[in-house]
Design a protein around this motif. Structure first.
Motif, mmCIF file in Angstrom:
data_model
loop_
_atom_site.group_PDB
_atom_site.id
_atom_site.type_symbol
_atom_site.label_atom_id
_atom_site.label_comp_id
_atom_site.label_asym_id
_atom_site.label_seq_id
_atom_site.Cartn_x
_atom_site.Cartn_y
_atom_site.Cartn_z
ATOM 1 N N GLY A 85 0.818 -1.210 0.000
ATOM 2 C CA GLY A 85 0.000 0.000 0.000
ATOM 3 C C GLY A 85 0.850 1.257 0.000
ATOM 4 N N MET A 86 1.946 1.249 0.754
ATOM 5 C CA MET A 86 2.820 2.419 0.774
ATOM 6 C C MET A 86 3.499 2.626 -0.577
ATOM 7 S SD MET A 86 2.416 4.078 3.498
ATOM 8 C CE MET A 86 3.656 5.276 3.022
ATOM 9 N N SER A 87 3.823 1.548 -1.281
ATOM 10 C CA SER A 87 4.434 1.729 -2.606
ATOM 11 C C SER A 87 3.416 2.272 -3.598
ATOM 12 C CB SER A 87 5.041 0.420 -3.116
ATOM 13 O OG SER A 87 4.066 -0.556 -3.397
ATOM 14 N N ALA A 88 2.128 2.026 -3.362
ATOM 15 C CA ALA A 88 1.103 2.629 -4.215
ATOM 16 C C ALA A 88 1.122 4.149 -4.065
ATOM 17 C CB ALA A 88 -0.277 2.071 -3.862
ATOM 18 N N ILE A 89 1.177 4.616 -2.812
ATOM 19 C CA ILE A 89 1.268 6.056 -2.572
ATOM 20 C C ILE A 89 2.580 6.600 -3.128
ATOM 21 C CG2 ILE A 89 1.388 7.838 -0.791
ATOM 22 C CD1 ILE A 89 -0.397 6.082 0.953
ATOM 23 N N SER A 204 -4.234 -0.355 0.161
ATOM 24 C CA SER A 204 -3.376 -1.423 0.629
ATOM 25 C C SER A 204 -4.197 -2.700 0.433
ATOM 26 C CB SER A 204 -2.999 -1.240 2.095
ATOM 27 O OG SER A 204 -2.278 -2.365 2.542
ATOM 28 N N VAL A 205 -3.938 -3.393 -0.655
ATOM 29 C CA VAL A 205 -4.676 -4.624 -0.961
ATOM 30 C C VAL A 205 -4.427 -5.671 0.124
ATOM 31 C CG1 VAL A 205 -4.985 -6.454 -2.694
ATOM 32 C CG2 VAL A 205 -4.528 -4.107 -3.429
ATOM 33 N N THR A 206 -3.319 -5.518 0.829
ATOM 34 C CA THR A 206 -2.963 -6.382 1.949
ATOM 35 C C THR A 206 -4.121 -6.538 2.925
ATOM 36 O OG1 THR A 206 -0.747 -5.421 1.795
ATOM 37 C CG2 THR A 206 -1.242 -6.699 3.773
ATOM 38 N N LYS A 207 -4.937 -5.513 3.034
ATOM 39 C CA LYS A 207 -5.955 -5.467 4.075
ATOM 40 C C LYS A 207 -7.237 -6.211 3.646
ATOM 41 C CE LYS A 207 -2.989 -3.014 6.437
ATOM 42 N NZ LYS A 207 -1.950 -2.666 5.466
ATOM 43 N N LEU A 208 -8.409 -5.578 3.751
ATOM 44 C CA LEU A 208 -9.662 -6.325 3.605
ATOM 45 C C LEU A 208 -9.881 -6.882 2.210
ATOM 46 C CD1 LEU A 208 -12.045 -7.117 5.461
ATOM 47 C CD2 LEU A 208 -13.324 -5.241 4.457
ATOM 48 N N LEU A 209 -9.311 -6.259 1.177
ATOM 49 C CA LEU A 209 -9.521 -6.790 -0.170
ATOM 50 C C LEU A 209 -8.959 -8.204 -0.283
ATOM 51 C CD1 LEU A 209 -8.862 -3.745 -2.541
ATOM 52 C CD2 LEU A 209 -11.045 -4.630 -1.704
ATOM 53 N N ALA A 210 -7.720 -8.403 0.151
ATOM 54 C CA ALA A 210 -7.133 -9.748 0.129
ATOM 55 C C ALA A 210 -7.626 -10.559 1.321
ATOM 56 C CB ALA A 210 -5.614 -9.670 0.127
ATOM 57 N N ILE A 231 2.253 7.306 -13.385
ATOM 58 C CA ILE A 231 2.331 6.484 -12.175
ATOM 59 C C ILE A 231 2.930 5.116 -12.493
ATOM 60 C CG2 ILE A 231 0.969 5.368 -10.367
ATOM 61 C CD1 ILE A 231 -1.062 7.747 -10.786
ATOM 62 N N ASN A 232 2.507 4.527 -13.593
ATOM 63 C CA ASN A 232 3.034 3.210 -13.956
ATOM 64 C C ASN A 232 4.525 3.284 -14.288
ATOM 65 O OD1 ASN A 232 2.460 0.352 -14.485
ATOM 66 N ND2 ASN A 232 3.076 0.864 -16.568
ATOM 67 N N ASP A 233 4.950 4.364 -14.960
ATOM 68 C CA ASP A 233 6.375 4.520 -15.245
ATOM 69 C C ASP A 233 7.188 4.545 -13.951
ATOM 70 O OD1 ASP A 233 6.073 4.519 -17.975
ATOM 71 O OD2 ASP A 233 6.215 6.699 -18.218
ATOM 72 N N ALA A 234 6.696 5.256 -12.948
ATOM 73 C CA ALA A 234 7.401 5.296 -11.662
ATOM 74 C C ALA A 234 7.389 3.924 -10.999
ATOM 75 C CB ALA A 234 6.755 6.334 -10.745
ATOM 76 N N ASN A 235 6.266 3.255 -11.059
ATOM 77 C CA ASN A 235 6.149 1.929 -10.457
ATOM 78 C C ASN A 235 7.171 0.966 -11.055
ATOM 79 O OD1 ASN A 235 4.782 -0.131 -8.821
ATOM 80 N ND2 ASN A 235 4.016 -0.910 -10.778
ATOM 81 N N VAL A 236 7.295 0.993 -12.386
ATOM 82 C CA VAL A 236 8.218 0.092 -13.073
ATOM 83 C C VAL A 236 9.671 0.519 -12.844
ATOM 84 C CG1 VAL A 236 8.971 -0.705 -15.355
ATOM 85 C CG2 VAL A 236 6.526 -0.582 -14.818
ATOM 86 N N THR A 237 9.949 1.807 -12.968
ATOM 87 C CA THR A 237 11.319 2.299 -12.870
ATOM 88 C C THR A 237 11.887 2.121 -11.468
ATOM 89 O OG1 THR A 237 10.903 3.917 -14.608
ATOM 90 C CG2 THR A 237 12.792 4.319 -13.180
ATOM 91 N N TRP A 238 11.086 2.380 -10.442
ATOM 92 C CA TRP A 238 11.561 2.271 -9.067
ATOM 93 C C TRP A 238 11.436 0.842 -8.531
ATOM 94 C CZ3 TRP A 238 13.578 6.278 -5.932
ATOM 95 C CH2 TRP A 238 13.612 7.540 -6.555
ATOM 96 N N GLY A 239 10.966 -0.063 -9.348
ATOM 97 C CA GLY A 239 10.943 -1.475 -8.980
ATOM 98 C C GLY A 239 9.962 -1.837 -7.888
ATOM 99 N N MET A 240 8.782 -1.215 -7.907
ATOM 100 C CA MET A 240 7.769 -1.505 -6.889
ATOM 101 C C MET A 240 6.941 -2.723 -7.305
ATOM 102 S SD MET A 240 6.621 2.414 -6.191
ATOM 103 C CE MET A 240 7.818 3.671 -5.765
ATOM 104 N N THR A 241 7.655 -3.773 -7.666
ATOM 105 C CA THR A 241 7.074 -4.917 -8.355
ATOM 106 C C THR A 241 6.248 -5.802 -7.430
ATOM 107 O OG1 THR A 241 9.078 -4.900 -9.697
ATOM 108 C CG2 THR A 241 7.642 -6.834 -9.885
ATOM 109 N N PRO A 242 5.029 -6.135 -7.813
ATOM 110 C CA PRO A 242 4.247 -7.075 -7.013
ATOM 111 C C PRO A 242 4.637 -8.510 -7.333
ATOM 112 C CG PRO A 242 2.940 -6.386 -8.882
ATOM 113 C CD PRO A 242 4.250 -5.624 -8.968
ATOM 114 N N SER A 243 4.594 -9.347 -6.337
ATOM 115 C CA SER A 243 4.883 -10.766 -6.524
ATOM 116 C C SER A 243 3.715 -11.463 -7.201
ATOM 117 C CB SER A 243 5.142 -11.421 -5.165
ATOM 118 O OG SER A 243 4.899 -12.801 -5.200
ATOM 119 N N PRO A 244 3.963 -12.282 -8.230
ATOM 120 C CA PRO A 244 2.868 -13.055 -8.831
ATOM 121 C C PRO A 244 2.135 -13.906 -7.804
ATOM 122 C CG PRO A 244 4.782 -13.139 -10.259
ATOM 123 C CD PRO A 244 5.224 -12.473 -8.983
#
Length: 396
Positions: A85-89, A204-210, A231-244
């Motif tokens: 969730g923090m990496s989303a922000i 934070s998908v960690t919470k009630l969604l998951a 936002i997606n460019d930052a996500n990819v460039t900074w490596g905020m990668t979600p685990s499959p």
């Protein structure tokens, strides 16, 4: 499928006239293309998969399901799954803001969000300030000529205050300021920020969604394709990668989200009323209770839904707080929320430990302050266990 010619070479997936009922888990980090022209074409139109940091099937499946809940237009490119969730922000801030911009945040944000606002963004040359999101005049007074974005939680963590979302949405729109809403506490079952007029919704998908405390993920949704790209460019460039694997687990949890949301909300309503009658409990904060400071706003904004989170204040300070947690061994004392089982959190020693005692006191967070993430257990069991724990903590 071609037959293998070497045990070290990968083979295609076996074909079948039937298909799996459960979404397959795809842990592959890389994807092979037939030739350079095909790879060029993939990068040009962002189709398919090349490298897992840039996207993978399990993240896409999860994003599309949360998109449905948050009313994200597929034409925008769809939601983005991040590692937490923090990496989303963080992805939003890094992708959209630049040095010299100003961000206004609600003054009752999650502890790490407050740290990000007060310590990390200023280090990057981004100005920040905080104001009470329940007071529209205070929010407006805190705006600056260079205000680029507002960040608020609909229901604050952990004080359960309800922001003046109607006023804040209009304020941001009239001033041409981007509005990002942390919808984790509320969930899209009670509030849809994009439908209400916000620019960005995060979770934070960690919470009630998951819902099962076994997957750490974040989500960003917007209906603006340009914002989505940044936002997606930052996500990819900074490596905020979600685990499959985490995406796969979260999608599984999402299947029961609406059932869990209803059950936990029903339990929270009963537990809040029961806590209010317990000797030694000096305050209970739950949005649909008539004594909540934002009761009328909560009822109008959330359609009478109180959600699964509540807070209460125990008489006796830290000593009583220690005694309560020890007297409730079957309720997990853990700094999390949204689990299928009830968890108990003590913000002064966890989420808000970074604030000074004076800073916590200004938010109404004393040493006897507890936050409860209510689960789906039998409500009578929860009430009985907490009643015994409160009695043990305050009558010793």
């Amino acid at each position: 499928m071609t037959r293998p010619t070497s045990i070290v070479r990968r083979t295609g997936w076996p074909t079948s006239v039937s298909r799996p009922v459960v979404t397959p888990l795809q842990p592959s980090v890389v994807y092979s293309s037939p030739d350079p022209d095909a790879l060029d074409a993939q990068y040009a139109d962002a189709s398919g998969y090349t490298y897992a940091r840039e996207g993978h099937p399990n993240a896409q499946v999860l994003a599309e399901k949360i998109d449905m809940l948050e009313a994200v237009d597929p034409a925008s490119g769809g939601g983005i799954i991040t590692g937490s969730g923090m990496s989303a922000i963080g992805a939003v801030f890094l992708g959209v803001l630049q040095a010299g911009d100003h961000v206004l945040g609600g003054d009752q944000l999650y502890g790490r969000s407050l740290r990000l606002m007060t310590q990390d963004l200023p280090r990057l040359g981004i100005e920040t300030s905080l104001a009470d999101p329940t007071d529209l005049a205070a929010m407006e007074a805190a705006l600056r000529p260079n205000t680029r974005m507002i960040l608020v939680e609909v229901v604050s963590n952990p004080t359960i205050r309800v922001a003046d979302m109607d006023g804040i949405v209009k304020l941001a729109r009239d001033r041409g300021i981007l509005l990002m809403v942390d919808n984790t506490f509320t969930t899209p079952a009670a509030y849809q920020p994009l439908v209400a007029g916000a620019d960005i919704t995060i979770h934070s998908v960690t919470k009630l969604l998951a819902g099962h405390s076994d997957a750490t993920l974040g989500y960003v949704g917007t209906n603006d394709p340009d914002l989505r790209r940044q936002i997606n460019d930052a996500n990819v460039t900074w490596g905020m990668t979600p685990s499959p694997f985490d995406c796969w687990l979260a999608e599984r949890g999402l299947h029961s989200f609406h059932l869990r949301h209803r059950a936990t909300q029903d339990n929270a309503t009963r537990l809040a009323d029961a806590l209010a009658e317990m000797p030694g409990v000096t305050k209970v904060l739950y949005p649909t209770r008539a004594d909540h400071p934002d009761h009328n706003r909560a009822v109008a904004l959330l359609g009478g839904q109180g959600g699964h989170m509540l807070s209460f204040v125990l008489d006796g300070g830290r000593e009583a707080a220690n005694a309560l947690t020890r007297a409730a061994p079957n309720i997990a004392f853990a700094p999390t929320l949204g689990d299928i089982g009830t968890t108990l959190s003590h913000p002064p020693s966890s989420s808000h430990r970074g604030l000074t005692p004076e800073g916590r006191a200004a938010l109404g967070i004393s040493e006897g302050f507890f936050r409860v993430s209510v689960g789906v257990e039998d409500a009578d069991l929860l009430i009985s266990e907490l009643s015994a724990a409160v009695a043990a903590a305050t009558q010793g």
